[in-house]
Design an enzyme around this catalytic site. Structure first.
Site, short mmCIF file in Angstrom:
data_model
loop_
_atom_site.label_atom_id
_atom_site.label_comp_id
_atom_site.label_asym_id
_atom_site.label_seq_id
_atom_site.Cartn_x
_atom_site.Cartn_y
_atom_site.Cartn_z
N CYS A 1 32.94 5.54 50.10
CA CYS A 1 31.87 5.32 51.08
C CYS A 1 31.05 6.57 51.36
O CYS A 1 30.02 6.49 52.03
CB CYS A 1 32.46 4.78 52.39
N HIS B 1 27.54 5.83 58.57
CA HIS B 1 28.10 4.86 57.64
C HIS B 1 28.52 3.62 58.43
O HIS B 1 29.07 3.73 59.53
CB HIS B 1 29.31 5.47 56.93
N ASN C 1 29.79 -3.82 55.45
CA ASN C 1 29.95 -2.49 54.87
C ASN C 1 29.51 -2.55 53.39
O ASN C 1 30.22 -3.09 52.56
CB ASN C 1 31.41 -2.05 54.98
#
Ligand code: UT7
Length: 332
Positions: free
Chosen positions: A116, A256, A286
């Site tokens: 990520c 994020h 996500n």
């Protein structure tokens, strides 16, 4: 000569049409809208359904959006960095194909794989190439087809992830706009908490690994949450202090999008109200490497030249960090 800084001068984004809502997930696994919403903040995510299309498709659409919006000639691009955790294939870098497909025929390209944090690390890499003075246009793309590595029978992961792509263009700036500072970290302690066991060099694919579902994402959510919530807030606070900034001086947090509770904790530590936090987790989930550029794409119209932005991420590995950037343009 004034110092060269690396400024973002254009953004683009793409998400597939198909909407996987919490209501649909309720029919697939033992879950419910209320649990997903309160624990994660996610309402729906986008899924690339078409067979034969991979991460490169998402990346190409995002890059084309940037090129057309900014009127950039792809032949002028020097470099394409492809941030992703889900390359099209293990060998033959996805970015190389993407660069050719968008007409960036004078660019070189490679993939940057850091779960990520791929895009955040990619921002650092892009900035160094620009600051060297050798490269004038560096295209950084973050894209992931997370649906290709998710087990839609596992309620602990399938409710979280979505597919998408985003792109930003970095160019040299001599007025001080662009990347100002960064804190990047990693710790191999995270290897067992967020991973795909098989398909790599330790455990190559066999019929058994497929039968055991070892090609899907495994996440020990609680452990990752604990590390994420403290580390993302720590680096974000540290980068403020190091640059003599308070929450008042920051116009936007670009976090994020893994869990709304992690984002809220980071914003709180930085002293930022909700209005200063970019958020799209409710509609995309996500999207791993695409979360940060998709945030910029969604909020581009609200950004003003000179705004102070703090980017922050946390992901598998573990990998995490924060970047302080001064926005370089008014888009309208
Ligand atoms: O982007 C990369 C980095 N990743 C992250 O930052 C993710 C970090 N982790 C998280 O965001 C959270 O840990 C999750 C959203 C993954 C899970 O939330 P949680 O509050 O940590 O839940 P939990 O794993 O502690 O599970 C609580 C309960 C369990 O039941 P019991 O043992 O208390 O009876 C789970 O089995 O919730 C259950 N559960 C679910 N219930 C309904 C787990 N998944 C679901 C579900 N629907 N989808």
């Amino acid at each position: 000569m004034s110092k060269i800084t690396a400024a973002i001068t254009a953004v683009g984004g793409y998400v597939p049409d198909y909407v996987l809502s919490n209501q649909i997930l309720e029919t697939m696994v033992d879950t419910n809208d209320e649990w997903i919403t309160t624990r994660t903040g996610i309402k729906e995510r986008r899924i690339l359904k078409d067979t034969g299309k991979g991460t490169s498709y998402l990346a190409i659409q995002a890059a084309k959006d940037l090129l057309s919006k900014s009127n950039t000639n792809p032949e002028d691009i020097d470099m394409v960095i492809m941030a992703t955790a889900t390359p099209d294939m293990p060998v033959a870098a996805t970015g190389v194909y993407v660069a050719s497909e968008i007409g960036a025929v004078n660019a070189f390209s490679y993939d940057l794989v850091a779960a990520c944090s791929s895009f955040l690390y990619g921002m650092s890499t892009a900035a160094r190439y620009i600051e060297s003075g050798k490269y004038k246009k560096v295209l950084l793309i973050g894209a992931d087809k997370m649906s290709s590595i998710i087990d839609y029978e596992d309620r602990t992961t399938c409710i979280i992830f979505g597919d998408g792509g985003g792109a930003v263009l970095f160019e040299p700036n001599e007025e001080g706009f662009g990347v100002q500072d960064e804190i990047l970290r990693s710790d191999g302690i995270g290897r067992q908490s967020l991973k795909i066991d098989a398909g790599g060099s330790i455990l190559p694919a066999t019929q058994e690994t497929v039968a055991n579902k070892q090609h899907f994402v495994f996440q020990d959510g609680k452990t990752v949450f604990k590390f994420a919530v403290s580390n993302m807030a720590d680096v974000s606070e540290k980068i403020l202090n190091r640059n003599n900034l308070t929450g008042e001086d920051v116009q936007w947090l670009v976090p994020h999008q893994a869990n709304k509770r992690i984002i809220d904790a980071t914003a709180k530590r930085m002293g930022l109200p909700e209005e200063k936090v970019m958020m799209n987790i409710h509609k995309y989930g996500n999207t791993t490497s695409a979360t940060l550029p998709l945030c910029l794409n969604d909020y581009e119209n609200q950004l003003r030249k000179g705004d102070n932005l703090v980017f922050a991420s946390f992901g598998g590995g573990f990998t995490w960090g924060a970047i302080y950037l001064k926005w370089a343009y008014n888009s309208n």
